[in-house]
Write a protein that holds these residues in place. Structure first.
Motif, PDB file in Angstrom:
ATOM      1  N   ARG A  87     -28.438 -40.504 -23.660  1.00 28.45           N
ATOM      2  CA  ARG A  87     -28.354 -38.969 -24.145  1.00 28.45           C
ATOM      3  C   ARG A  87     -29.296 -38.177 -24.087  1.00 28.45           C
ATOM      4  O   ARG A  87     -29.413 -37.018 -23.726  1.00 28.45           O
TER       5      ARG A  87
ATOM      6  N   TYR B  53     -22.565 -38.418 -35.435  1.00 24.42           N
ATOM      7  CA  TYR B  53     -21.935 -39.548 -35.226  1.00 24.42           C
ATOM      8  C   TYR B  53     -20.834 -39.186 -36.380  1.00 24.42           C
ATOM      9  O   TYR B  53     -21.177 -39.494 -37.589  1.00 24.42           O
TER      10      TYR B  53
ATOM     11  N   THR C 233     -27.558 -46.172 -25.653  1.00 20.11           N
ATOM     12  CA  THR C 233     -26.875 -44.696 -25.733  1.00 20.11           C
ATOM     13  C   THR C 233     -27.735 -43.622 -26.147  1.00 20.11           C
ATOM     14  O   THR C 233     -27.374 -42.548 -25.402  1.00 20.11           O
TER      15      THR C 233
ATOM     16  N   HIS D 162     -17.131 -42.554 -26.801  1.00 20.55           N
ATOM     17  CA  HIS D 162     -17.877 -43.929 -26.882  1.00 20.55           C
ATOM     18  C   HIS D 162     -16.954 -45.105 -26.998  1.00 20.55           C
ATOM     19  O   HIS D 162     -16.666 -45.411 -28.215  1.00 20.55           O
TER      20      HIS D 162
ATOM     21  N   SER E 112     -19.058 -33.828 -26.341  1.00 20.19           N
ATOM     22  CA  SER E 112     -18.305 -34.682 -26.933  1.00 20.19           C
ATOM     23  C   SER E 112     -17.943 -35.964 -26.335  1.00 20.19           C
ATOM     24  O   SER E 112     -17.714 -36.145 -24.786  1.00 20.19           O
ATOM     25  N   ASP E 113     -18.194 -37.075 -26.802  1.00 23.26           N
ATOM     26  CA  ASP E 113     -18.022 -38.575 -26.216  1.00 23.26           C
ATOM     27  C   ASP E 113     -17.275 -39.380 -27.227  1.00 23.26           C
ATOM     28  O   ASP E 113     -17.726 -39.399 -28.335  1.00 23.26           O
TER      29      ASP E 113
ATOM     30  N   ASP F 167     -20.316 -37.493 -31.344  1.00 20.59           N
ATOM     31  CA  ASP F 167     -19.534 -38.804 -30.926  1.00 20.59           C
ATOM     32  C   ASP F 167     -18.620 -39.283 -32.025  1.00 20.59           C
ATOM     33  O   ASP F 167     -18.771 -39.508 -33.138  1.00 20.59           O
TER      34      ASP F 167
END
Length: 577
Positions: free
Chosen positions: A329, A340, A325, A153, A150-151, A113
């Motif tokens: 996930r 993160y 979240t 967010h 991968s995100d 993230d």
């Protein structure tokens, strides 16, 4: 790939065992006395205590076992029992000729993230490190054989969007999005640009601070959005489309790519299901009308407040959507680790959320939750990087400033593709500077310094790598073949071979620390050693064909390693500079 240190350590371990000493491992380190040897084993002193023997005696036994091993050109005992080793050229040549500098695939899934862009707001310099470090860590994971998702967010569903939509309703009351009785088809195009959004949000935010009625209207508009009122929600989708296009353009400049562009809006949809799940557990408690999850632990040195789940007015918070979240996930992807890559000042927030996720069994016991916090990028005054008038600098403006500096330094003989070459050089300057410091450290960004072709800079690495490629191309044009190494000429050559041996150790250190400074330092040191070799030898004119072939093959290996590492750092290498 084969771990060079493991090869040497296994030899040392086998020798110790053959002498009657039980050891689980035999760690080898680079020698702090190069005059005595290249590597050193320091474990004899501990063995001496266990076996009640002289450390020199134990070290001598081990050296006698290894002294005829062709791996070493010399091995000796120094001081109170240090074992110093120098590698033979034969061993180095064989190792380098057969090493692959690649890793096999494994099944572990790491979810990353990073990025953290906010819809309808400009990406600013504070977003730089998350994108750079996150992208590089993702590529590092992939290079080491891990599967990744991968995100970025997105911040896309809170009060900032309520403010933007409210202001649009005041400027364009005629838009059908604000007509609650509209039942037709909403327009496919809208007279709204990202530049408009970047002007509207600061204005609306200022109005909310100065006008209480405006603030209440914004809060009401936010609720209408979060209740999915049709017209408001359709306008929100248009805003998302416009803003995401701009966000992606800037991420593209940084070579930052994402599998997912999910955001708070996606998490918000999961919240009811998660709350229903939490209601069945004994983890949520009432506190002054609000709902919280206590997360403090007995050995905490500082007080860790409960994670606020639901406000007393029934509203949800950033921590609620963050937990949702993770819930989503785990349900959809079941990753082995979630990393993160965010500002280190969010440490407390993630401590609370991670503990709540574990307490509620939202994550399985073996899943790792990793907070990889980073420091700030500061200007020459040591304060967060600003514009000349003291405002927060847009990320796009910073990248353009560095590109202008790169254009000034670009060779005047280069006529074709000057703009794209300057772009590659500029991104190398920004990225290398961003990752040369330890992830947790703040650092000062100096445009002139980090755009230089000298010192620890991206342009220096690019220039040197391009020169290696040029040498290899000239060899090919002259029909000179280079397929192996058969000779090591002197200590200058050998220094490069020894540094190549550290390749996988450096990558593993970066993986474990979640920081790229090991890689950037290694790139600089390896490239500097090669440049020293290059300046002292005329490779293509060397009359000894075996030595010339060895030098060219060595050049190819260093070039390939540089290209692999630059790709991990998401730095493009132009054809010329």
């Amino acid at each position: 790939m084969d771990n060079f240190y493991k090869i040497i350590e296994n030899k040392m371990k086998d020798a110790l065992v053959s002498c009657g000493y039980e050891v689980e491992e035999a760690q080898i380190n680079e020698s702090n006395r190069p005059d005595l040897g290249e590597y050193q084993y320091n474990g004899v002193m501990n063995l001496a205590k266990i076996y009640h023997k002289s450390p020199v005696s134990i070290a001598t036994e081990v050296v006698n076992v290894l002294k005829n091993d062709s791996t070493f050109s010399s091995i000796s005992v120094a001081g109170p029992g240090f074992i110093n080793m120098t590698l033979s050229n034969e061993f180095l040549i064989n190792y380098i000729n057969n090493v692959s500098f690649s890793y096999s695939k494994n099944d572990k899934l790491i979810f990353l993230d990073y990025g953290g862009a906010n819809v309808a707001k400009s990406l600013h310099v504070g977003h730089l490190r998350s994108a750079n470090i996150g992208e590089a860590l993702k590529r590092l994971c992939e290079f080491l054989g891990y599967n990744t998702i991968s995100d970025t967010h997105l911040g896309d569903f809170g009060r900032p969007l309520g403010l933007v939509i409210l202001e649009l309703s005041k400027r364009h009351p005629e838009w059908v999005y604000f007509d609650k009785n509209f039942n037709g088809e909403y327009p496919s195009e809208i007279a709204l640009t990202n530049k408009d959004l970047e002007e509207i949000y600061p204005y609306a935010s200022m109005m909310a601070k100065e006008d209480e009625n405006y603030l209440k209207e914004a809060q009401d508009m936010t609720k209408r959005l979060q209740n999915y009122e049709k017209g408001i929600y359709e306008l929100w989708k248009k805003i998302m489309e416009i803003s995401k296009r701009d966000i992606k353009n800037i991420y593209d400049r940084l070579n930052a790519t994402f599998d997912l562009y999910k955001g708070e809006s996606d998490a918000e949809k999961i919240v009811p299901e998660m709350l229903n799940y939490l209601d069945k557990l004994n983890v949520v408690v009432e506190s002054e009308g609000a709902k919280v999850i206590p997360v403090s632990e007995e050995d905490d040195k500082l007080e860790i407040p409960p994670m606020l789940l639901i406000k007393s007015d029934g509203g949800i918070l950033y921590s609620t959507t963050e937990l949702a979240t993770i819930y989503d996930r785990m349900k959809e992807y079941s990753p082995d680790e979630i990393w993160y890559i965010v500002d280190k000042r969010q440490d407390l927030h993630f401590t609370q959320v991670f503990r709540a996720a574990r307490k509620a069994n939202i994550i399985k016991g073996t899943t790792k939750l990793v907070f990889a916090g980073f420091g700030t990028m500061n200007g020459k005054d040591g304060k967060p990087f600003k514009t000349r008038d003291g405002g927060v600098m847009k990320l796009e403006d910073l990248l353009s400033l560095v590109k202008e500096e790169s254009l000034k330094r670009l060779n005047s003989n280069i006529i074709d593709n000057r703009d794209s070459i300057a772009e590659d050089i500029a991104m190398s300057a920004v990225k290398y500077a961003d990752m040369i410091s330890s992830r947790e450290s703040d650092y000062i960004f100096d445009i002139e310094k980090f755009s230089s072709l000298e010192g620890k800079t991206g342009p220096f690495i690019l220039y040197s790598t391009i020169r290696m490629r040029s040498l290899l191309n000239k060899a090919s044009e002259q029909g000179i073949k280079y397929e192996k190494i058969s000779k090591i000429n002197n200590l200058i050559d050998k220094d490069i071979y020894l540094k190549l041996n550290d390749f996988n150790k450096v990558l593993e250190c970066s993986f474990n620390s979640k920081s790229l400074n090991d890689i950037t330092d290694y790139l600089y040191n390896l490239t500097t050693s090669y440049n020293r070799f290059y300046s002292e030898n005329t490779v293509l004119k060397e009359s000894d064909e075996e030595l010339r072939e060895s030098w060219l093959y060595l050049t190819k290996i260093v070039y390939d390693v540089n290209m692999k590492l630059l790709n991990i750092l998401a730095i493009n290498v132009p054809e010329v500079m």
